[in-house]
Design an enzyme around this catalytic site. Sequence first.
Site, PDB file in Angstrom:
ATOM      1  N   LYS A  72     -16.414   5.845  -8.179  1.00  0.00           N
ATOM      2  CA  LYS A  72     -15.130   5.296  -7.725  1.00  0.00           C
ATOM      3  C   LYS A  72     -15.458   4.138  -6.780  1.00  0.00           C
ATOM      4  CE  LYS A  72     -11.183   6.715  -4.850  1.00  0.00           C
ATOM      5  NZ  LYS A  72     -10.572   7.872  -4.173  1.00  0.00           N
ATOM      6  N   TRP A  73     -15.108   2.925  -7.184  1.00  0.00           N
ATOM      7  CA  TRP A  73     -15.447   1.708  -6.423  1.00  0.00           C
ATOM      8  C   TRP A  73     -14.205   1.276  -5.653  1.00  0.00           C
ATOM      9  CZ3 TRP A  73     -19.642  -2.094  -8.087  1.00  0.00           C
ATOM     10  CH2 TRP A  73     -19.631  -3.236  -7.299  1.00  0.00           C
ATOM     11  N   ASP A  74     -14.291   1.376  -4.343  1.00  0.00           N
ATOM     12  CA  ASP A  74     -13.113   1.164  -3.495  1.00  0.00           C
ATOM     13  C   ASP A  74     -13.186  -0.188  -2.790  1.00  0.00           C
ATOM     14  OD1 ASP A  74     -10.732   1.764  -2.186  1.00  0.00           O
ATOM     15  OD2 ASP A  74     -11.415   3.733  -1.516  1.00  0.00           O
ATOM     16  N   MET A  75     -12.063  -0.635  -2.243  1.00  0.00           N
ATOM     17  CA  MET A  75     -11.992  -1.861  -1.431  1.00  0.00           C
ATOM     18  C   MET A  75     -10.791  -1.709  -0.499  1.00  0.00           C
ATOM     19  SD  MET A  75     -10.879  -5.653  -2.260  1.00  0.00           S
ATOM     20  CE  MET A  75     -11.603  -7.095  -1.502  1.00  0.00           C
ATOM     21  N   ASN A  76     -11.075  -1.444   0.771  1.00  0.00           N
ATOM     22  CA  ASN A  76     -10.007  -0.958   1.637  1.00  0.00           C
ATOM     23  C   ASN A  76      -9.419  -1.936   2.643  1.00  0.00           C
ATOM     24  OD1 ASN A  76      -9.121   1.673   0.967  1.00  0.00           O
ATOM     25  ND2 ASN A  76     -11.168   2.426   1.418  1.00  0.00           N
ATOM     26  N   TRP A 111       0.846  -1.185   0.000  1.00  0.00           N
ATOM     27  CA  TRP A 111       0.000   0.000   0.000  1.00  0.00           C
ATOM     28  C   TRP A 111       0.895   1.254   0.000  1.00  0.00           C
ATOM     29  CZ3 TRP A 111      -0.397   3.777   3.895  1.00  0.00           C
ATOM     30  CH2 TRP A 111      -1.362   4.765   3.619  1.00  0.00           C
ATOM     31  N   ASP A 121     -15.971  12.036  -2.435  1.00  0.00           N
ATOM     32  CA  ASP A 121     -15.368  10.768  -1.993  1.00  0.00           C
ATOM     33  C   ASP A 121     -16.090  10.282  -0.737  1.00  0.00           C
ATOM     34  OD1 ASP A 121     -12.974   8.919  -1.035  1.00  0.00           O
ATOM     35  OD2 ASP A 121     -12.452   9.555  -3.067  1.00  0.00           O
ATOM     36  N   ASP A 122     -15.418   9.481   0.045  1.00  0.00           N
ATOM     37  CA  ASP A 122     -15.947   8.891   1.283  1.00  0.00           C
ATOM     38  C   ASP A 122     -16.556   9.979   2.173  1.00  0.00           C
ATOM     39  OD1 ASP A 122     -16.391   7.162   3.327  1.00  0.00           O
ATOM     40  OD2 ASP A 122     -14.315   6.521   3.542  1.00  0.00           O
ATOM     41  N   ASP A 158      -2.569   5.630  -3.303  1.00  0.00           N
ATOM     42  CA  ASP A 158      -2.896   6.695  -2.360  1.00  0.00           C
ATOM     43  C   ASP A 158      -1.698   7.612  -2.150  1.00  0.00           C
ATOM     44  OD1 ASP A 158      -5.493   5.967  -1.953  1.00  0.00           O
ATOM     45  OD2 ASP A 158      -5.109   4.820  -0.130  1.00  0.00           O
ATOM     46  N   CYS A 188     -10.574   1.191  -7.403  1.00  0.00           N
ATOM     47  CA  CYS A 188      -9.622   1.631  -6.393  1.00  0.00           C
ATOM     48  C   CYS A 188      -9.619   0.556  -5.329  1.00  0.00           C
ATOM     49  CB  CYS A 188     -10.117   2.964  -5.831  1.00  0.00           C
ATOM     50  SG  CYS A 188      -9.220   3.555  -4.396  1.00  0.00           S
TER      51      CYS A 188
END
Length: 704
Positions: free
Chosen positions: A447-451, A172, A337-338, A517, A495
């Site tokens: 924006k499709w995220d996966m954190n 990351w 965003d978030d 990031d 993302c």
Amino acid sequence: MIVESTPSSWILETHNTAYALGFNASGALLHRYWGRKLPQHSDYPEAANYPNWASFDGPQNLWQEEFPVYGGMSYVEPCLKTTFADGTRDTVLEFVKSETQGDELQITLKDSHYPLEVILHYRVFFEHDLIVRFVTLKNLGSEKISLERIFSAQWHFPLHDTYQLTHLSGRWNDEYQIRREPLGHGTKVLESRRLTSSHHHNPWFALERGDATETHGAVWFGALAWSGNWKLTAEVTNFYATRVSMGLNDWDFALELHAGETFVSPEALGGFSLEGYGGASRLLHDHIRQNVIPHGPVTHKVLYNSWEATFFDVTEAGQGKLAELAAEMGIELFVVDDGWFQGRHSDQAALGDWWPDAGKFPNGLQPLIDKVNALGMDFGLWIEPEMVNPDSDLYRAHPDWAIHFPTRARTTGRNQLILNLAKLEVQHYLIEMLDKLLAQHPISFIKWDMNRNVSEPGWAEHPQGKEIWVRYVEGLYHVWDTLRLRHPNIFWQSCSGGGGRADLGILTKADQIWASDNTEPAARLSIQEGFSLAYPALIMEAWVTDMGTAPLEFRLHVSMLGALGIGADLTHWNEAERALAAHWIAYYKTIRHIVQLGDQYRLRSDRDLRGLHGQVGNYSSWMYLSKDKTEGVLFDFRTHLSDPVVLPAIKLCGLEPESLYQLEGHGTRSGLAWMEIGVHLHPLTETHSNFGDRSSSVLKIKKV
Ligand code: GLA
């Protein structure tokens, strides 16, 4: 083009390359050739037929089998390992038939005793010198067959040579670092066990004999179209054969084929270029733009993303203010965003509850969207559908939807758990919830995220819980594809905490990747260079932020190497800074068709270990050229060099040798002169008071 040279022998021809395969006298399907196209079909070697070498090494260990399976006295890396219902763990495949359908060759094999059919697919992409391989497995019988390894392809390289493997590794905030290492005897494994393709290794490789450069030499390369656990094995056998296999990871893996069931593997892509690493990546860039991403080769908008400006402190008024400033600067797409959805005030809560927060948006999102649209921009939104916070309405209603083992504590990452997208009810919930959001609002971009990565990968109610690795990814693809089909005009970005999910599988859903990031521009130059080996500038979203201490112009130029975006807190930028950004955004719009849709040349690497006058790297140069070779743009970056220094001549690439080209500020010369002599960019040492470090330039190239 597919040529059947002799019965049961084929040559797959592309524009510049050929790939030959065929059955040998013993009935084994062998690799014959992969490289530069030869004049005569009879030039390609026949499928070899080595005898036993010793009682310890039967012929299977000497042959270059196209799709070796675990069976007999074979000890090389297999592509398939099965257990049949009676416990037999040995597979023997025999030829049934072959068929050519357009650009695809299909070779059907069947086990000599058990009802397992295996179809090998070879799809030829003539223009791009690429071959896509995958495999279909069918259970033609009535009892289950267990699959313990399924690789999509094994790629073979000319025997006896010693190869350099190039791959992209990282973590990351530090993705796509280029690693180059010689392959020695034994097996080198690259993989992901994290449920996603991961920041740590990217499912891409290149192989060459140690004599290839950016511009010259034979480079073989490949990639896997899979966004879950994957594995690459690069094996050098005791008989000096080098082969690379790619497919689903067989770690903690099992897949059951029940009566009549079929499984189709992910696609593995392979290509060959004689024009070095640059030629190899340009083939991939063209292929991805033309054949992989949903919207194809169209330019992407300059976006603003509010994450680093507001983090979770999202309000209608605050976003509205940023939108006004963004619009003044020429931004075309404003992305919240978030932090916009119900109860999302920090990373502690709310993932799963995908409706606007009533306190932050008392009248919903529409007033903000109206404002953004009135300012002349499209509206985009961030989501992270696969995740759930224990503190959310969704989790309180369905704690069993999270991936877990019932007897184990559920490890959270960033306070969140992963929804089990292998489950139909989870897929259904996400499709309906997100469809509602998209149907009710004019949203142009997601924006499709996966954190986080996986833990406790349980699927208690399923008889074969290990199938979760594959079924999760199939579920993810199903949800995304369904939403895509229902909302075909939306542009999606993939993302995963930056660049944790960039692969040819997710790129059939997403037109863009958020590469990292890490937006500090010097770090970004390395990340972007690694990314560019596999993926085109068009899909590389690159924001200018406030991270680091580099001058704003340098930051803008670094982001202009991809799809330019701004992610800084604009309320902290003064008028001069906003004017400078507006200037370069306007400039970028005049070159973006070249950057995003043209050919990319990495003229000089920031990490060039050959150094510059004894110094290490830290000076990079990039060039983009329109497909018709009439317009180009040259970017140069000086990261850190000790003065005094004479910058190297930067030799342009790809120009028509006889045509005249004007390089902004440097006169007009023939294409050949720019390519042979190049240009010295002295101003890079003079424009900034800090002796030229972190200075940059952008120059237009024009055919006259
Ligand atoms: C990830 C992404 C960021 C941002 C945050 C929001 O880290 O990579 O760009 O969207 O999530 O939580």
